[in-house]
Design a protein around this motif. Structure first.
Motif, PDB file in Angstrom:
ATOM      1  N   LYS A 278     -36.525  85.043 -57.669  1.00 12.47           N
ATOM      2  CA  LYS A 278     -37.188  84.631 -58.918  1.00 12.47           C
ATOM      3  C   LYS A 278     -36.202  84.148 -59.976  1.00 12.47           C
ATOM      4  N   ILE A 279     -35.031  84.805 -60.087  1.00  5.90           N
ATOM      5  CA  ILE A 279     -34.107  84.381 -61.151  1.00  5.90           C
ATOM      6  C   ILE A 279     -33.502  83.012 -60.877  1.00  5.90           C
ATOM      7  N   LEU A 280     -33.628  82.557 -59.633  1.00 10.32           N
ATOM      8  CA  LEU A 280     -33.190  81.202 -59.312  1.00 10.32           C
ATOM      9  C   LEU A 280     -34.248  80.169 -59.704  1.00 10.32           C
ATOM     10  N   GLY A 281     -35.376  80.666 -60.231  1.00 12.64           N
ATOM     11  CA  GLY A 281     -36.454  79.746 -60.620  1.00 12.64           C
ATOM     12  C   GLY A 281     -37.239  79.248 -59.426  1.00 12.64           C
ATOM     13  N   LEU A 282     -37.252  80.049 -58.351  1.00 13.05           N
ATOM     14  CA  LEU A 282     -37.924  79.643 -57.112  1.00 13.05           C
ATOM     15  C   LEU A 282     -39.286  80.314 -56.979  1.00 13.05           C
ATOM     16  N   ILE A 283     -40.212  79.600 -56.362  1.00 11.55           N
ATOM     17  CA  ILE A 283     -41.528  80.144 -56.020  1.00 11.55           C
ATOM     18  C   ILE A 283     -41.862  79.716 -54.598  1.00 11.55           C
ATOM     19  N   SER A 284     -42.923  80.262 -54.048  1.00 14.39           N
ATOM     20  CA  SER A 284     -43.362  79.903 -52.698  1.00 14.39           C
ATOM     21  C   SER A 284     -44.810  79.431 -52.716  1.00 14.39           C
ATOM     22  N   TYR A 285     -45.037  78.285 -52.076  1.00 16.31           N
ATOM     23  CA  TYR A 285     -46.427  77.954 -51.746  1.00 16.31           C
ATOM     24  C   TYR A 285     -46.593  78.217 -50.258  1.00 16.31           C
ATOM     25  N   LEU A 286     -47.840  78.339 -49.815  1.00 14.14           N
ATOM     26  CA  LEU A 286     -48.116  78.789 -48.452  1.00 14.14           C
ATOM     27  C   LEU A 286     -48.918  77.755 -47.674  1.00 14.14           C
ATOM     28  N   THR A 287     -48.623  77.650 -46.396  1.00 19.15           N
ATOM     29  CA  THR A 287     -49.472  76.880 -45.484  1.00 19.15           C
ATOM     30  C   THR A 287     -49.954  77.848 -44.414  1.00 19.15           C
ATOM     31  N   ALA A 288     -51.182  77.664 -43.951  1.00 20.58           N
ATOM     32  CA  ALA A 288     -51.749  78.635 -43.020  1.00 20.58           C
ATOM     33  C   ALA A 288     -52.597  77.965 -41.956  1.00 20.58           C
ATOM     34  N   GLY A 289     -52.464  78.450 -40.737  1.00 22.85           N
ATOM     35  CA  GLY A 289     -53.247  77.950 -39.615  1.00 22.85           C
ATOM     36  C   GLY A 289     -53.009  78.822 -38.399  1.00 22.85           C
ATOM     37  N   GLU A 290     -53.639  78.484 -37.277  1.00 18.54           N
ATOM     38  CA  GLU A 290     -53.483  79.280 -36.057  1.00 18.54           C
ATOM     39  C   GLU A 290     -52.064  79.209 -35.508  1.00 18.54           C
ATOM     40  N   LYS A 291     -51.422  78.055 -35.653  1.00 16.48           N
ATOM     41  CA  LYS A 291     -50.065  77.902 -35.112  1.00 16.48           C
ATOM     42  C   LYS A 291     -49.020  78.631 -35.947  1.00 16.48           C
ATOM     43  N   GLU A 292     -49.177  78.547 -37.273  1.00 17.64           N
ATOM     44  CA  GLU A 292     -48.148  79.146 -38.131  1.00 17.64           C
ATOM     45  C   GLU A 292     -48.671  79.420 -39.536  1.00 17.64           C
ATOM     46  N   VAL A 293     -48.233  80.558 -40.084  1.00 13.37           N
ATOM     47  CA  VAL A 293     -48.374  80.849 -41.514  1.00 13.37           C
ATOM     48  C   VAL A 293     -46.964  80.834 -42.078  1.00 13.37           C
ATOM     49  N   ARG A 294     -46.776  80.057 -43.147  1.00 11.14           N
ATOM     50  CA  ARG A 294     -45.401  79.852 -43.611  1.00 11.14           C
ATOM     51  C   ARG A 294     -45.310  79.790 -45.131  1.00 11.14           C
TER      52      ARG A 294
END
Length: 366
Positions: A278-294
């Motif tokens: 967080k202090i690096l100013g980073l966040i995560s968005y997510l992708t989701a499906g049967e093959k991969e959640v990332r």
């Protein structure tokens, strides 16, 4: 993005690094056990991924990652080359944020380079060395820029003025991160590669006994570090690096059982990695499906096309739209189909700023 672990010798830096990375590098009872920095890529804990994995019955879960660097112990006089200081300081300049490990435990078998346990003085000693190192760089750059400036060169004039302000700040033993820089000034400061401009988290390292006794001296010392960090506007995480290292050898089932017995959701180590992210100013968005959640790492404020580009450059180049639902709303609904029925699945264009926890499907055409 790199996070560097720093501190005096024998405060638990390498033990903490072992815990974070599940590596077993030397962590001996003598100064400068670590000479060359140890580097590892670590996963950023994110319980949202497991939830989505079960929802989608996914084949693979891929978390966000962070690069962690274990840098050798600094000592008084490091800015003047003491204890191989110049070499170690150059390693710190290469990271994007700092985890400053502070010793808050008594142990007669583990020597302290100053002969006594005083975490606040330890912090001040390290911070002063970093400030003096930056002051030397800023002074040299200021003298050179001031000598070159003859008037008329607006960019050089701005640099001279900014360096003059930073020089005064450092001479007053204040870190560069405390300077209220404008966006333009922040961009200039980034190009100076100053150590004290980097965001910092303090890590109060206590003993295992300190974990069970809230009235112990360890906790008193850790509280003083937390108060010091707060006075600077920084964060402090308290943990026992030795125990975290032992826990890192457990499998997931053992860890889950141990957490349940202690009645906790996460260990100090998880909190530290997340705080570093967080202090690096980073966040995560997510992708989701049967093959991969990332989880995909982006800088806070990133717009949809650039976020899509993290997956593949074609996604950014041929960006059409993003189908977005927040993680919380998706979990509450139980499926994308229900979220869509309720009008919670949004269609966003190229000006949309992606938020932490957005579950996104990008549409593109190349």
């Amino acid at each position: 993005m790199k996070v560097g672990i720093v501190g005096l010798p024998n405060v638990g830096k390498s033990t903490l690094f072992n815990a974070i990375t599940k590596n077993h590098i030397p962590s001996e009872n003598y100064p400068f056990c670590t000479i060359e920095p140890n580097v590892a890529i670590v996963n950023v804990p994110d319980p949202r991924l497991e939830v989505l994995g079960k929802m989608y019955n996914t084949q693979k879960i891929t978390p966000a990652t962070l690069e962690v660097v274990d840098i050798a112990g600094l000592v008084k006089g490091a800015s003047k080359g003491e204890g191989l200081g110049n070499k170690f300081l150059s390693h710190i300049r290469e990271v994007d944020a700092i985890i400053h490990v502070v010793r808050c435990f008594e142990n007669g078998k583990i020597i302290h380079v100053e002969g006594k346990i005083d975490p606040i003085q330890d912090i001040k000693d390290i911070n002063l060395e970093l400030i003096l190192s930056d002051l030397e760089i800023v002074t040299k750059r200021y003298d050179k820029a001031a000598k070159s400036y003859k008037g008329g060169d607006k960019k050089l004039q701005q640099e001279v003025e900014l360096l003059g302000k930073l020089k005064e700040l450092l001479e007053n033993e204040q870190p560069v991160r405390s300077y209220p820089a404008s966006k333009e000034e922040a961009d200039m400061i980034e190009g100076f590669f100053l150590i004290t401009s980097k965001p910092i988290i303090y890590c109060a390292n206590i003993s295992e006994a300190g974990l069970s006794d809230k009235n112990s001296r360890d906790i008193t010392l850790a509280t003083s570090v937390a108060d010091y960090a707060k006075s600077e506007g920084n964060e402090c995480i308290t943990l026992c690096a030795r125990m975290e290292e032992e826990l890192s050898d457990m499998d997931e089932d053992e860890l889950s059982l141990f957490k349940e017995e202690l009645g906790i959701e996460s260990f100090g180590l998880d909190k530290l990695i997340v705080a570093g992210y967080k202090i690096l100013g980073l966040i995560s968005y997510l992708t989701a499906g049967e093959k991969e959640v990332r989880a995909w790492t982006i800088t806070k404020g990133t717009k949809a096309p650039q976020a899509a580009g993290k997956i593949h450059s074609d996604f950014e180049r041929g960006f059409i739209k993003a189908e977005v639902v927040s993680y919380k709303e998706l979990v509450e609904c139980g499926s994308v189909a229900i979220a869509k029925e309720k009008g919670l699945l949004r269609i966003e264009g190229k000006d949309y700023v992606v938020q932490d926890g957005d579950v996104v499907l990008f549409r593109f055409n190349v």
